[in-house]
Design an enzyme around this catalytic site. Structure first.
Site, mmCIF file in Angstrom:
data_model
loop_
_atom_site.group_PDB
_atom_site.id
_atom_site.type_symbol
_atom_site.label_atom_id
_atom_site.label_comp_id
_atom_site.label_asym_id
_atom_site.label_seq_id
_atom_site.Cartn_x
_atom_site.Cartn_y
_atom_site.Cartn_z
ATOM 1 C CB ILE A 145 -0.877 0.037 1.295
ATOM 2 C CG1 ILE A 145 -1.783 -1.190 1.393
ATOM 3 C CG2 ILE A 145 -1.725 1.319 1.366
ATOM 4 C CD1 ILE A 145 -2.870 -1.279 0.359
ATOM 5 C CG HIS A 146 2.767 3.119 -3.099
ATOM 6 N ND1 HIS A 146 2.315 2.045 -3.814
ATOM 7 C CD2 HIS A 146 3.020 4.092 -4.010
ATOM 8 C CE1 HIS A 146 2.319 2.342 -5.105
ATOM 9 N NE2 HIS A 146 2.739 3.574 -5.252
ATOM 10 N NE ARG A 147 -1.259 5.360 -6.635
ATOM 11 C CZ ARG A 147 -0.316 4.668 -7.288
ATOM 12 N NH1 ARG A 147 -0.414 3.381 -7.469
ATOM 13 N NH2 ARG A 147 0.737 5.307 -7.770
ATOM 14 C CG ASP A 193 -2.076 1.410 -2.849
ATOM 15 O OD1 ASP A 193 -0.941 0.963 -3.101
ATOM 16 O OD2 ASP A 193 -2.283 2.291 -1.970
#
Ligand code: UD1
Ligand code: UDP
Length: 371
Positions: free
Chosen positions: A204-206, A280
């Site tokens: 997850i990094h957005r 994501d």
């Protein structure tokens, strides 16, 4: 006619997706000027990637000081201008994707008078909260050559009446998987460190997922409540937000193994050995469609600019709701008959997009020579 092929990368996925193109250009004896902007600067997101993807050291790279998006774009542009001007004559600029580095390089190129070729053109999420959506739209409209990965992306570009010439090539990420997975399976020892026999791989990094404490909290709760073994290589942006919001201890569970960002070879092996993926990431949605991987991917987002991966049955979108996230993961893990993925070919090509790109560039050069 171009004598110089300027290739600019700034972040982890750009290095991965440009690597097959850079290697083809170099193998063809062409003069490649490889620049890394330094947007991603941690060893694991930059030098480790260059090493894993067998790329040479960039001939220019920078240390960036700014951290707001506008200042970052301005700083990269001002740092690129001089080297671009020095070789502007008979040059072409190759960039990939939709990051701040890509828009900075493209804007500098157009101002200095270097034609631009955009790899992975025409993706659209229609989600205007995303910085990537601003970047890719700007870049597509100032590019001279647009390498669209699929027919869908070609149609997006045609509908927007971009001025450049469009070619459908497939996505170079499939080339990267085709070339590196066999090496990874031989070389990587990452599985020796994994605590679980079976696990779900999570990334997850957005910005729109991790920058809001509320949304990040909702996603973390969804992951924790799924109550299945999770392996999570943490992106530096996410690491920073976990720390800032005192969320790190939420992930301290016997079911969760946190890792630092993984090298490309190790990540491919983690992907290959996972039961399925929750992410994501853009690139992972595409990678998972490679015939040698074929993993189900739950994407924690309301939209995706990769509708082909959804149509192929690989990607399923999950809304940002702890309940939806936890129940989807839980159900998939415990399903007696996991949904079978029956595609034979990736919608992103067979892994020869970079060969196609190289052929198109050479053909353009031949035509230009004759004029
Ligand atoms: C960027 C791209 C995103 C892409 C992602 C790939 C933009 C707008 N975003 O997001 O599209 O999906 O890269 O991973 O270009 N940081 C470090 N070490 C690093 C790099 C970043 O600690 O090597 C931290 C810094 O605190 C920085 C934050 O992460 O402020 C965000 O980095 P940035 O490059 O701005 O965006 P990403 O979230 O990495
Ligand atoms: N990746 C990697 N190590 C990791 C996480 C991802 O090598 O720890 C690779 C992954 O295989 C994919 C790419 O990085 O090719 C995706 O990058 P990311 O998710 O950072 O960016 P996005 O694709 O969303 O722009």
């Amino acid at each position: 006619m171009f004598d110089n092929y300027i290739v600019v990368t700034g972040t982890r996925p750009e290095i991965i997706k440009m690597a097959p193109v850079i290697r083809r250009l170099m193998a063809g004896g062409l003069r490649v000027h490889f620049v890394h902007t330094g947007q991603h600067y941690d060893y694991l997101l930059s030098k480790q990637m260059l090493k894993d993807l067998q790329l040479p050291k960039p001939y220019r790279s920078f240390v960036l000081r700014s951290n707001s998006p506008a200042a970052q774009i301005g700083e990269i542009m001002s740092k690129l201008e001089r080297p671009f001007r020095q070789i502007a004559k008979k040059s072409i600029l190759l960039i990939q994707g939709d990051t701040n580095s890509v828009v900075s390089a493209a804007l500098t190129g157009v101002k200095v008078g270097i034609p631009i070729a955009h790899v992975e053109a025409g993706l659209r999420s229609y989600d205007w909260r995303m910085p990537e959506e601003h970047n890719r739209r700007m870049v597509d409209h100032i590019s001279d050559i647009l390498f669209a990965p699929t027919e869908t992306s070609r149609v997006n570009l045609e509908m927007e009446k971009v001025h450049g010439e469009i070619f459908v090539t497939g996505n170079t990420i499939i080339d990267a998987v085709r070339e590196h997975l066999p090496i990874a399976m031989k070389k990587s020892k990452v599985m020796n460190n994994i605590r679980f026999k079976e696990y779900v791989l999570v990334t997850i990094h957005r910005a729109e997922n991790v920058d809001s404490p509320r949304i990040l909290g909702e996603i973390l709760e969804g992951l924790i409540r799924s109550n299945v073994p999770l392996v999570i290589p943490i992106h530096p942006r996410t690491q920073e937000r976990l720390r800032a919001n005192n969320y790190s201890n939420k992930l301290a569970s016997k079911n969760i193994q946190i890792l630092s960002p993984q090298g490309y070879l190790d990540f491919l092996v983690l992907l290959k050995n996972s039961r399925f993926v929750v992410t994501d990431s853009g690139g992972i949605q595409e990678e998972a469609t490679s015939p040698s991987l074929l993993k189900r991917v739950f994407v924690i987002r309301d939209s995706t600019e990769r509708p082909e991966a959804v149509a192929s049955g690989i990607v399923k979108l999950l809304s940002i709701s702890r309940k939806h996230i936890s129940s989807s993961i839980h159900l998939e893990w415990h399903s007696d008959q996991p949904k079978r993925i029956s595609i034979r070919k990736s919608p992103y090509g067979a892994g020869y997009a970079s060969d196609k790109i190289m052929r198109i560039l050479l053909r353009k050069n031949e035509i230009n020579k004759k004029i």
